[in-house]
Design a protein around this motif. Sequence first.
Motif, PDB file in Angstrom:
ATOM      1  N   HIS A  78       0.842  -1.201   0.000  1.00 44.35           N
ATOM      2  CA  HIS A  78       0.000   0.000   0.000  1.00 44.35           C
ATOM      3  C   HIS A  78       0.876   1.249   0.000  1.00 44.35           C
ATOM      4  O   HIS A  78       0.678   2.170  -0.782  1.00 44.35           O
ATOM      5  CB  HIS A  78      -0.924  -0.013   1.222  1.00 44.35           C
ATOM      6  CG  HIS A  78      -1.764   1.219   1.334  1.00 44.35           C
ATOM      7  ND1 HIS A  78      -1.375   2.325   2.055  1.00 44.35           N
ATOM      8  CD2 HIS A  78      -2.950   1.545   0.764  1.00 44.35           C
ATOM      9  CE1 HIS A  78      -2.298   3.262   1.950  1.00 44.35           C
ATOM     10  NE2 HIS A  78      -3.266   2.818   1.179  1.00 44.35           N
ATOM     11  N   ARG A  82       0.821   3.822  -3.004  1.00 42.30           N
ATOM     12  CA  ARG A  82       0.256   5.115  -2.631  1.00 42.30           C
ATOM     13  C   ARG A  82       1.258   6.240  -2.921  1.00 42.30           C
ATOM     14  O   ARG A  82       0.884   7.334  -3.339  1.00 42.30           O
ATOM     15  CB  ARG A  82      -0.106   5.041  -1.144  1.00 42.30           C
ATOM     16  CG  ARG A  82      -0.545   6.311  -0.531  1.00 42.30           C
ATOM     17  CD  ARG A  82      -2.006   6.355  -0.222  1.00 42.30           C
ATOM     18  NE  ARG A  82      -2.303   7.700   0.209  1.00 42.30           N
ATOM     19  CZ  ARG A  82      -3.452   8.119   0.631  1.00 42.30           C
ATOM     20  NH1 ARG A  82      -4.487   7.321   0.652  1.00 42.30           N
ATOM     21  NH2 ARG A  82      -3.639   9.357   1.000  1.00 42.30           N
ATOM     22  N   GLY A 240     -14.645   7.603  -6.001  1.00 49.71           N
ATOM     23  CA  GLY A 240     -14.797   9.049  -6.175  1.00 49.71           C
ATOM     24  C   GLY A 240     -16.105   9.514  -6.765  1.00 49.71           C
ATOM     25  O   GLY A 240     -16.447  10.690  -6.632  1.00 49.71           O
ATOM     26  N   ARG A 309     -10.593  -1.489   9.466  1.00 51.58           N
ATOM     27  CA  ARG A 309      -9.307  -2.193   9.393  1.00 51.58           C
ATOM     28  C   ARG A 309      -9.328  -3.396  10.330  1.00 51.58           C
ATOM     29  O   ARG A 309     -10.091  -3.415  11.296  1.00 51.58           O
ATOM     30  CB  ARG A 309      -8.182  -1.243   9.834  1.00 51.58           C
ATOM     31  CG  ARG A 309      -7.936  -0.059   8.905  1.00 51.58           C
ATOM     32  CD  ARG A 309      -7.878   1.235   9.709  1.00 51.58           C
ATOM     33  NE  ARG A 309      -7.215   2.345   9.014  1.00 51.58           N
ATOM     34  CZ  ARG A 309      -7.840   3.232   8.252  1.00 51.58           C
ATOM     35  NH1 ARG A 309      -9.138   3.152   8.031  1.00 51.58           N
ATOM     36  NH2 ARG A 309      -7.171   4.246   7.711  1.00 51.58           N
ATOM     37  N   GLY A 368      -8.431   8.929   7.697  1.00 50.36           N
ATOM     38  CA  GLY A 368      -7.176   9.522   8.146  1.00 50.36           C
ATOM     39  C   GLY A 368      -6.033   8.540   8.139  1.00 50.36           C
ATOM     40  O   GLY A 368      -6.180   7.383   7.760  1.00 50.36           O
ATOM     41  N   ARG A 371      -4.099   5.787   5.138  1.00 46.21           N
ATOM     42  CA  ARG A 371      -5.109   5.440   4.136  1.00 46.21           C
ATOM     43  C   ARG A 371      -6.152   6.539   3.964  1.00 46.21           C
ATOM     44  O   ARG A 371      -7.257   6.285   3.483  1.00 46.21           O
ATOM     45  CB  ARG A 371      -5.792   4.126   4.517  1.00 46.21           C
ATOM     46  CG  ARG A 371      -4.855   2.937   4.384  1.00 46.21           C
ATOM     47  CD  ARG A 371      -5.495   1.619   4.763  1.00 46.21           C
ATOM     48  NE  ARG A 371      -4.479   0.579   4.809  1.00 46.21           N
ATOM     49  CZ  ARG A 371      -4.222  -0.264   3.813  1.00 46.21           C
ATOM     50  NH1 ARG A 371      -4.909  -0.191   2.704  1.00 46.21           N
ATOM     51  NH2 ARG A 371      -3.271  -1.168   3.920  1.00 46.21           N
ATOM     52  N   CYS A 373      -8.377   9.388   2.467  1.00 48.23           N
ATOM     53  CA  CYS A 373      -8.889   9.484   1.093  1.00 48.23           C
ATOM     54  C   CYS A 373      -7.894  10.172   0.163  1.00 48.23           C
ATOM     55  O   CYS A 373      -7.487  11.304   0.400  1.00 48.23           O
ATOM     56  CB  CYS A 373     -10.202  10.266   1.101  1.00 48.23           C
ATOM     57  SG  CYS A 373     -10.843  10.572  -0.549  1.00 48.23           S
TER      58      CYS A 373
HETATM   59  C1  HEM Z   1     -16.949  13.821  -0.859  1.00 54.06           C
HETATM   60  C2  HEM Z   1     -16.364  12.822  -1.502  1.00 54.06           C
HETATM   61  C3  HEM Z   1     -15.535  11.755  -0.843  1.00 54.06           C
HETATM   62  C4  HEM Z   1     -15.588  11.255   0.435  1.00 54.06           C
HETATM   63  C5  HEM Z   1     -16.525  11.670   1.572  1.00 54.06           C
HETATM   64  C6  HEM Z   1     -14.558  10.233   0.541  1.00 54.06           C
HETATM   65  C7  HEM Z   1     -14.288   9.509   1.698  1.00 54.06           C
HETATM   66  C8  HEM Z   1     -13.320   8.523   1.790  1.00 54.06           C
HETATM   67  C9  HEM Z   1     -13.038   7.761   2.989  1.00 54.06           C
HETATM   68  C10 HEM Z   1     -13.753   7.936   4.324  1.00 54.06           C
HETATM   69  C11 HEM Z   1     -12.030   6.891   2.690  1.00 54.06           C
HETATM   70  C12 HEM Z   1     -11.396   5.868   3.650  1.00 54.06           C
HETATM   71  C13 HEM Z   1     -10.225   6.507   4.369  1.00 54.06           C
HETATM   72  C14 HEM Z   1      -9.662   5.668   5.490  1.00 54.06           C
HETATM   73  O1  HEM Z   1      -9.595   4.437   5.372  1.00 54.06           O
HETATM   74  O2  HEM Z   1      -9.241   6.242   6.507  1.00 54.06           O
HETATM   75  C15 HEM Z   1     -11.671   7.097   1.309  1.00 54.06           C
HETATM   76  C16 HEM Z   1     -10.680   6.389   0.645  1.00 54.06           C
HETATM   77  C17 HEM Z   1     -10.340   6.616  -0.681  1.00 54.06           C
HETATM   78  N1  HEM Z   1     -10.863   7.567  -1.526  1.00 54.06           N
HETATM   79 FE1  HEM Z   1     -12.304   8.920  -1.084  1.00 54.06          FE
HETATM   80  N2  HEM Z   1     -13.917  10.129  -0.666  1.00 54.06           N
HETATM   81  C18 HEM Z   1     -14.466  11.043  -1.535  1.00 54.06           C
HETATM   82  C19 HEM Z   1     -14.075  11.283  -2.844  1.00 54.06           C
HETATM   83  C20 HEM Z   1     -13.027  10.664  -3.497  1.00 54.06           C
HETATM   84  C21 HEM Z   1     -12.561  10.988  -4.829  1.00 54.06           C
HETATM   85  C22 HEM Z   1     -13.098  12.116  -5.720  1.00 54.06           C
HETATM   86  C23 HEM Z   1     -11.562  10.105  -5.125  1.00 54.06           C
HETATM   87  C24 HEM Z   1     -10.722   9.995  -6.384  1.00 54.06           C
HETATM   88  C25 HEM Z   1     -11.125  10.304  -7.582  1.00 54.06           C
HETATM   89  C26 HEM Z   1     -11.385   9.245  -3.971  1.00 54.06           C
HETATM   90  C27 HEM Z   1     -10.457   8.224  -3.874  1.00 54.06           C
HETATM   91  C28 HEM Z   1     -10.233   7.459  -2.749  1.00 54.06           C
HETATM   92  C29 HEM Z   1      -9.244   6.382  -2.685  1.00 54.06           C
HETATM   93  C30 HEM Z   1      -8.336   5.930  -3.823  1.00 54.06           C
HETATM   94  C31 HEM Z   1      -9.317   5.861  -1.391  1.00 54.06           C
HETATM   95  C32 HEM Z   1      -8.469   4.720  -0.830  1.00 54.06           C
HETATM   96  C33 HEM Z   1      -7.206   5.320  -0.185  1.00 54.06           C
HETATM   97  C34 HEM Z   1      -6.251   4.290   0.365  1.00 54.06           C
HETATM   98  O3  HEM Z   1      -6.683   3.189   0.737  1.00 54.06           O
HETATM   99  O4  HEM Z   1      -5.050   4.628   0.446  1.00 54.06           O
HETATM  100  N3  HEM Z   1     -12.286   9.617  -3.008  1.00 54.06           N
HETATM  101  N4  HEM Z   1     -12.457   8.105   0.778  1.00 54.06           N
END
Ligand code: HEM
Length: 428
Positions: A78, A82, A240, A309, A368, A371, A373
Amino acid sequence: MLGMISYLRDPMGCMAPMAQKYGDPFSFPGNPPLVCVGDPAGIRAIYTAEPGTFAPLSSDFAVFLGRTSLLLLGDEEHRRTRRLMTPPFHGARMRAYGESMCRLAEAHTVDWKPDQKVSVYEVAQQISLDVILQAVFGVSEPERMKELATLLLDLFNGISPLIALFPSMRREFGGIGPFASFKRRQRLLYEHLDALVAAAREDGSREDILSMLVQARYEDGQPMTEEELRDQLLLLVVAGHETTAASIAWAFYALHRPENAAVLARLRDELDALGPEPGPEKLDKQPYLDAVCQETLRRFPLAPAPAPRKLLRPMELLGYSLPVGTGVGVAIGVTHFREDLYPEPMRFLPERFLERKFTPFEFVPFGGGARRCLGAAMASYEMRLVLATVLRRYRLRLASLRPDKGKVRAANAAPAHGVRMIVEERLA
Ligand code: HEM
């Protein structure tokens, strides 16, 4: 089962009453059960834990997301992936997509006429998918965008609860049944994604996120494989698209509730003061607009405990000893409704974000730690620009004043009734 039922009935409000009844942390029934924590001290412990403390909970989804999907990778892989994927999503890079976000918001609303009824949620879904197709995939030709949008939506809509919830049903049964149909759609989409990757490899002059990923190199100098690129492209749509659309729709809903008339008026004053055609950069610098978007993300958490997790080593959490294998989740639905952090938590009060700065363990719409977002900057930017672009062009009112508790769609709490609105006036 009980946890699932209360989640389905009230996805945003189901957590806070549990914390009140059982304390914080508390156990959320499910398979496996989750220990959920809404207390900022507990959240800090989770987000700042040593590498190797957690594994992602749901490797079960590899069949849908692809086995190299960032969301499913263990700590070391990861971190490696990342590191490659972060630069294209940096806040400053997002500026390049501002014009296209505003243009798409205009294009999807340009036909609205006074007295017309529109579903703001549906329109926000179209905008957010098109933004991803342009900014991430680098596709801007309208016919091609339509074709890809159809393939993507077909794939997501083809994941029936039967195959999502029962791994034993994930068999192709000689080409018949929901899993076989899912696999056919997946193969077709993969062909298109592979073609996009090949095109990005050929044209080194493009600025979209896929092109940057194609050029990026791991620490050992190797590029991402075709499979990795395809899995990450799919993840970016999955993570997303619905999330951003639902948040934009919740913002329109909240702003147009009668009890929030003063909030809408203050936001309109701020936007009116900008004069004609301010452009994305100026729109983006408006403090009240930003506060409105943050308050939307606080008041309407999309999932009660997103991306849980699993413990790979024992952990002490707020005085409890948790054994290896325990599922741990941050209960956004508790944190964001704590009276001590957010007085009158059920009210929509953007001013709280102007008056106080919240820590990354108190305001957690994007999760946060390692990982957090990846698309947080992109989503926040898009929310601000779409909201400002549409509000500057139209006056709207909610078609119904019935309160909306949200409905689970694609694992998110989306507005249950599509945020149906009446166009009152087209502004000069
Ligand atoms: C208002 C819109 C969004 C919300 C509320 C949101 C919320 C979240 C949350 C809560 C997580 C999990 C974080 C964690 O495990 O601590 C996450 C992961 C992720 N989000 Fe978003 N997200 C949004 C929009 C987007 C967009 C626009 C993209 C990309 C185009 C995106 C890509 C990702 C990716 C790739 C992860 C995985 C990150 C990882 O595991 O390293 N998200 N998101």
